[in-house]
Design a protein around this motif. Structure first.
Motif, mmCIF file in Angstrom:
data_model
loop_
_atom_site.group_PDB
_atom_site.id
_atom_site.type_symbol
_atom_site.label_atom_id
_atom_site.label_comp_id
_atom_site.label_asym_id
_atom_site.label_seq_id
_atom_site.Cartn_x
_atom_site.Cartn_y
_atom_site.Cartn_z
ATOM 1 N N ILE A 5 1.415 1.549 5.863
ATOM 2 C CA ILE A 5 0.246 1.888 5.046
ATOM 3 C C ILE A 5 -0.095 0.740 4.107
ATOM 4 O O ILE A 5 -1.270 0.371 3.947
ATOM 5 N N MET A 6 0.928 0.149 3.506
ATOM 6 C CA MET A 6 0.690 -0.971 2.587
ATOM 7 C C MET A 6 0.079 -2.157 3.331
ATOM 8 O O MET A 6 -0.833 -2.829 2.828
ATOM 9 N N LEU A 7 0.557 -2.412 4.535
ATOM 10 C CA LEU A 7 0.020 -3.523 5.328
ATOM 11 C C LEU A 7 -1.414 -3.246 5.786
ATOM 12 O O LEU A 7 -2.220 -4.168 5.927
ATOM 13 N N PHE A 8 -1.739 -1.977 6.015
ATOM 14 C CA PHE A 8 -3.120 -1.624 6.361
ATOM 15 C C PHE A 8 -4.061 -2.032 5.247
ATOM 16 O O PHE A 8 -5.118 -2.648 5.490
ATOM 17 N N PHE A 9 -3.727 -1.672 4.024
ATOM 18 C CA PHE A 9 -4.578 -2.047 2.894
ATOM 19 C C PHE A 9 -4.627 -3.561 2.706
ATOM 20 O O PHE A 9 -5.668 -4.110 2.325
ATOM 21 N N SER A 94 8.190 1.884 -10.325
ATOM 22 C CA SER A 94 7.126 2.268 -9.407
ATOM 23 C C SER A 94 6.905 3.772 -9.271
ATOM 24 O O SER A 94 5.777 4.224 -9.152
ATOM 25 N N PHE A 95 7.987 4.567 -9.273
ATOM 26 C CA PHE A 95 7.874 5.994 -8.967
ATOM 27 C C PHE A 95 7.981 6.840 -10.222
ATOM 28 O O PHE A 95 8.956 6.707 -10.974
ATOM 29 N N PRO A 96 6.993 7.749 -10.414
ATOM 30 C CA PRO A 96 5.716 7.910 -9.704
ATOM 31 C C PRO A 96 4.650 6.992 -10.302
ATOM 32 O O PRO A 96 4.882 6.358 -11.325
ATOM 33 N N SER A 97 3.495 6.951 -9.675
ATOM 34 C CA SER A 97 2.411 6.102 -10.158
ATOM 35 C C SER A 97 1.866 6.618 -11.485
ATOM 36 O O SER A 97 1.404 7.747 -11.587
ATOM 37 N N GLY A 98 1.908 5.755 -12.511
ATOM 38 C CA GLY A 98 1.421 6.151 -13.828
ATOM 39 C C GLY A 98 -0.084 6.356 -13.853
ATOM 40 O O GLY A 98 -0.585 7.315 -14.443
ATOM 41 N N HIS A 140 1.824 0.146 -5.848
ATOM 42 C CA HIS A 140 2.539 1.412 -5.669
ATOM 43 C C HIS A 140 2.685 1.753 -4.197
ATOM 44 O O HIS A 140 1.831 1.404 -3.366
ATOM 45 N N TRP A 141 3.766 2.458 -3.885
ATOM 46 C CA TRP A 141 3.996 2.997 -2.555
ATOM 47 C C TRP A 141 3.226 4.308 -2.405
ATOM 48 O O TRP A 141 2.911 4.967 -3.417
ATOM 49 N N PRO A 142 2.950 4.741 -1.175
ATOM 50 C CA PRO A 142 2.289 6.037 -0.970
ATOM 51 C C PRO A 142 3.018 7.204 -1.627
ATOM 52 O O PRO A 142 2.387 8.108 -2.182
ATOM 53 N N ILE A 143 4.353 7.198 -1.577
ATOM 54 C CA ILE A 143 5.102 8.302 -2.187
ATOM 55 C C ILE A 143 4.913 8.328 -3.702
ATOM 56 O O ILE A 143 4.922 9.396 -4.324
ATOM 57 N N ASP A 144 4.712 7.153 -4.313
ATOM 58 C CA ASP A 144 4.443 7.094 -5.755
ATOM 59 C C ASP A 144 3.128 7.791 -6.084
ATOM 60 O O ASP A 144 3.027 8.527 -7.067
ATOM 61 N N VAL A 145 2.123 7.507 -5.278
ATOM 62 C CA VAL A 145 0.795 8.074 -5.497
ATOM 63 C C VAL A 145 0.815 9.584 -5.248
ATOM 64 O O VAL A 145 0.251 10.361 -6.034
#
Length: 299
Positions: A5-9, A94-98, A140-145
């Motif tokens: 997902i990060m590489l997609f963005f 990073s976890f979770p996204s502020g 941020h990672w997807p799980i953070d968001v």
């Protein structure tokens, strides 16, 4: 999966999306959120302003505690291909996204407070954009968001459910403000001193200390305003705009005072600044403004 997902963005990045992502990220940041809450509190409905402040503060407090416990690295610290953008806002772990937590709590509370369908749809879009912007920017990672969205929405629903009846009882409202304000102030003071002495992790606890400070000052200010001012929001439009602008300038001045604080007192100085931001906004400025006829007390 998360790396994909990060590489997609990363692969779709371009200057236009960079610009849009920075804007989307900004509407989940403290300055924007404080500015909106301040306007609601001064000029629209004090109860609604109190509800927005409480929802955001409790959500951000929960987020700060989780960050301090989990201490997860950010994507740009793990993946060499991701440089990360808007790094000045990527403080703490990073976890979770502020940003996502703040945005989710704020926009959920906004929707629950005003209960207008068009606004609710807009709020849902805004919180989604804030989260996506943090992925796009590589901070941020997807799980953070996902965790930030869940935390912000859940806390806003809980606070909204219990707050309305509590607020309508003035004595309970004052006692609640004093208790939360005092406990937050004590927790923030201890955290700031430990940070200044280098006894706890700066990355894990600096942002959490600022939340304690803002909450301590803000809630003690609410108590002061209820006892000494108890202003009404109804006023001529010109006076509403003037008192809002002066209040906002005061906040910006306190936040900008970082430049004059000795580096050796960085944590204690930050604690003092954020405490003054909260106390000025909710209590001290309305008290001063009452004497300047910017705020009229209720009869």
């Amino acid at each position: 999966m998360q790396e994909a997902i990060m590489l997609f963005f990363l692969n779709i990045a371009n200057p236009v999306l960079d610009f849009l992502a920075n804007i989307a990220s900004a509407v989940g940041e403290q300055t924007f959120v404080i500015a909106v809450i301040l306007y609601v509190f001064y000029n629209y409905d004090k109860k609604k302003g109190f509800a927005l402040f409480t929802s955001v503060l409790f959500a951000v407090l929960g987020m700060g505690i989780l960050k301090a416990i989990v201490r997860a690295p950010r994507p740009f610290q793990v993946l060499q291909s991701i440089d990360g953008k808007r790094l000045e806002t990527a403080t703490g772990y990073s976890f979770p996204s502020g940003h996502t937590t703040t945005g989710a709590a704020f926009y959920t509370a906004l929707a629950l407070t005003f209960k207008k369908r068009p606004l609710s749809i807009l709020c849902a879009v805004m919180m989604a954009l804030v989260g996506l912007s943090r992925l796009y920017l590589g901070v941020h990672w997807p799980i953070d968001v996902f965790a930030g969205l869940l935390l912000g929405v859940a806390i806003s629903f809980v606070v909204s459910h219990y707050l309305n009846a509590l607020y309508d009882d003035k004595q309970k409202r004052i006692r609640l403000s004093i208790w939360i304000g005092t406990l937050s102030f004590i927790a923030g003071t201890i955290t700031a001193i430990l940070l200044n002495l280098g006894l706890i992790d700066e990355v894990a606890f600096t942002d959490l200390m600022k939340v304690f400070a803002l909450g301590g000052g803000g809630y003690l200010g609410f108590a002061l305003e209820n006892v000494k001012v108890n202003f009404v929001v109804q006023e001529k439009r010109s006076k509403q705009i003037l008192r809002y602008v002066i209040g906002l300038i005061g906040i910006l001045l306190f936040m900008g005072a970082k430049a004059i604080i000795p580096e050796s007192l960085y944590a204690v100085g930050a604690f003092m600044r954020y405490t003054l931001v909260g106390f000025w906004a909710t209590g001290l400025y309305p008290l001063i403004g009452k004497n300047l006829r910017l705020f009229a007390g209720s009869r």
